[in-house]
Design an enzyme around this catalytic site. Structure first.
Site, PDB file in Angstrom:
ATOM      1  N   HIS A 209      31.605 -29.325 -37.569  1.00 45.62           N
ATOM      2  CA  HIS A 209      32.251 -30.066 -36.540  1.00 45.62           C
ATOM      3  C   HIS A 209      32.999 -29.294 -35.235  1.00 45.62           C
ATOM      4  O   HIS A 209      32.968 -29.532 -34.206  1.00 45.62           O
ATOM      5  CB  HIS A 209      33.122 -31.057 -36.866  1.00 45.62           C
ATOM      6  CG  HIS A 209      34.372 -30.556 -37.425  1.00 45.62           C
ATOM      7  ND1 HIS A 209      34.543 -30.122 -38.722  1.00 45.62           N
ATOM      8  CD2 HIS A 209      35.470 -30.556 -36.778  1.00 45.62           C
ATOM      9  CE1 HIS A 209      35.964 -29.845 -38.950  1.00 45.62           C
ATOM     10  NE2 HIS A 209      36.354 -29.842 -37.649  1.00 45.62           N
ATOM     11  N   ARG A 210      33.172 -28.002 -35.751  1.00 47.11           N
ATOM     12  CA  ARG A 210      33.811 -27.215 -35.061  1.00 47.11           C
ATOM     13  C   ARG A 210      33.038 -26.615 -33.607  1.00 47.11           C
ATOM     14  O   ARG A 210      32.162 -26.282 -33.965  1.00 47.11           O
ATOM     15  CB  ARG A 210      34.520 -25.824 -35.619  1.00 47.11           C
ATOM     16  CG  ARG A 210      35.680 -26.269 -36.791  1.00 47.11           C
ATOM     17  CD  ARG A 210      35.966 -24.827 -37.255  1.00 47.11           C
ATOM     18  NE  ARG A 210      37.008 -25.020 -38.260  1.00 47.11           N
ATOM     19  CZ  ARG A 210      38.143 -25.535 -37.836  1.00 47.11           C
ATOM     20  NH1 ARG A 210      38.714 -25.438 -36.823  1.00 47.11           N
ATOM     21  NH2 ARG A 210      39.201 -25.612 -39.054  1.00 47.11           N
TER      22      ARG A 210
END
Length: 440
Positions: A209-210
């Site tokens: 998700h980063r």
């Protein structure tokens, strides 16, 4: 004594649940404040219920927004509660905007701040989390650090070792606590239940998700290229909506979704995800918290990053940083899958975050501070006539505690053959180089 806890996200609630338990066991007054920065009141209340902890006394319903707007609204709401409740200490956990807001507000009201999971550093100033955790540490009076390495980060930032408490990480307490709840409840999410993971071999749980990964097409192609070739593993990917959107924008989602060994499902609730993690052969992630949970649950982790604020998991041998390089990901995944000795070494890596008694150690330290009258922020009353920072090579048998008493000093850094050590009170300094502050 009255303790206030500021929470903003699910990871904070998860990690603070054991501390909330311990506060209740000791009969200490608790004020629980939830900023509501990620989800609505109903979802939040259900989450507290699922984890078998009390619902918040206050929910200020900040919602999503820019960092500035969200943090400002949090500070306004938290300030009103703190002025009304007047707690003896405010606890914050981790590195979210709620941590930043809670620590700033409390310190400006002269209410002591206790930072749970203090001292973590990625040394990557592009990460908002790095800014939040550093700012919270500037505001704190008590630092509950997970490891000696984290404590040394704070010593290097001129924080007194007398304010540092190496407690381990409450993630260990939380994993043990919540896995029992999860097993008792069973899998509830239909998309996960349909996969029949209890009878599935070689599960690779993927989270990503980063922004540095999902917003970078080159990195995404490297990661997906590795996933494509790991066709002897069952890859389960609870996909974050933002990740799905960027994959679609780059034209990569359909390619990934078409792979028979890749099972893309919607995001899971925490308890379902914990069960999935515990049954996995391998974790592939860019999450910070999951690096901790993996080593706690004895699951090898490959981290899709080039740095980590959890370096202890790498040093211990339970986690490997692989970045987004396809060949590096494949090489290490294959070794875990095919080399039993290598895999067992990762599974059996000693957990640097303790044995699950972090919440007890944290509350012991707070009660001790309170009973000694140290849980307060006051202006100094003694005039300091001189202050010197000195360096010395110690050639006598003397402990940290005795040296500080005899020299009216505070030891800052200790070097043992060039390696930094934490100044535990009982540590014998003979043969070590120290720097110290001398007060008169």
């Amino acid at each position: 004594m009255k303790i206030a806890i500021v929470l903003g996200t699910r990871p904070e609630i998860i990690k603070m649940a054991p501390i909330i338990d311990e506060i209740g066991k000791r009969g200490i007054d608790l004020v629980l404040l939830h900023t509501g920065q990620h989800y609505d009141k109903e979802m939040s209340d259900n989450f507290f219920k699922d984890l078998e902890i009390p619902a918040p006394d206050y929910n200020i319903h900040v919602g999503s927004g820019s960092h500035g707007k969200q943090t400002g609204l949090m500070m306004q709401g938290i300030e009103e509660v703190m002025i009304d409740e007047k707690p003896d200490i405010v606890l914050v956990q981790g590195d979210t905007n709620a941590v930043l807001a809670g620590a700033l507000v409390a310190s400006k009201l002269h209410i002591p701040v206790g930072h749970v999971e203090a001292g973590l550093r990625s040394f990557d100033m592009t990460m908002p989390e790095e800014i939040n955790r550093m700012a919270a540490d500037v505001c704190s009076l008590m630092y509950f650090v997970p490891t000696e390495e984290s404590a040394i980060n704070l010593l290097a930032e001129n924080i007194s070792h007398k304010k540092l408490f190496i407690t381990g990480n409450t993630v260990v307490d939380a994993c043990f606590r919540h896995l029992e709840i999860a097993k008792k409840r069973g899998i509830e999410e239909e998309s996960l239940a349909n996969l029949d993971i209890e009878n599935m071999d070689n599960i690779l749980t993927l989270t990503m998700h980063r922004a540095e990964n999902v917003d970078d097409e080159h990195r995404l192609k490297g990661i997906i290229g590795a996933l494509e070739e790991l066709n002897d593993m069952n890859i389960i990917f609870p996909i974050h909506p933002r990740t799905k959107k960027t994959l679609e924008n780059f034209g990569l989602f359909d390619k990934l979704n078409s792979l028979e060994h890749v099972h893309i499902i919607k995001p899971l609730g925490y308890l379902d995800f914990l069960l999935l993690t515990s049954m996995s052969t391998l974790i592939l992630t860019d999450s910070g918290g999951l690096q901790e949970e993996a080593i706690t649950l004895n699951v090898p982790a490959l981290t899709l990053r080039y740095n980590t604020e959890r370096p202890e998991t790498v040093t211990a041998g339970g986690n490997i940083l692989v970045g987004s390089d396809k060949e590096v990901i494949l090489e290490n995944a294959r070794k875990i899958l095919e080399d039993e000795e290598f895999a067992n070494n990762m599974r059996n890596a000693k957990n640097p975050y303790g044995d699950g008694n972090s919440s007890i150690l944290t509350l012991d330290a707070i009660e001790d501070y309170y009973n000694k009258g140290l849980l307060k922020i006051e202006s100094p009353e003694d005039i300091m006539s001189s202050f010197n920072r000195k360096m010395a090579l110690i050639d006598e048998d003397i402990t940290v505690e005795d040296f500080e008493k005899e020299n009216q000093s505070l030891i800052h850094m200790i070097y043992d053959n060039g390696v930094m050590k934490f100044p535990a009170s009982e540590l014998n300094l003979k043969g070590m180089m120290i720097t110290y502050d001398c007060f008169q």
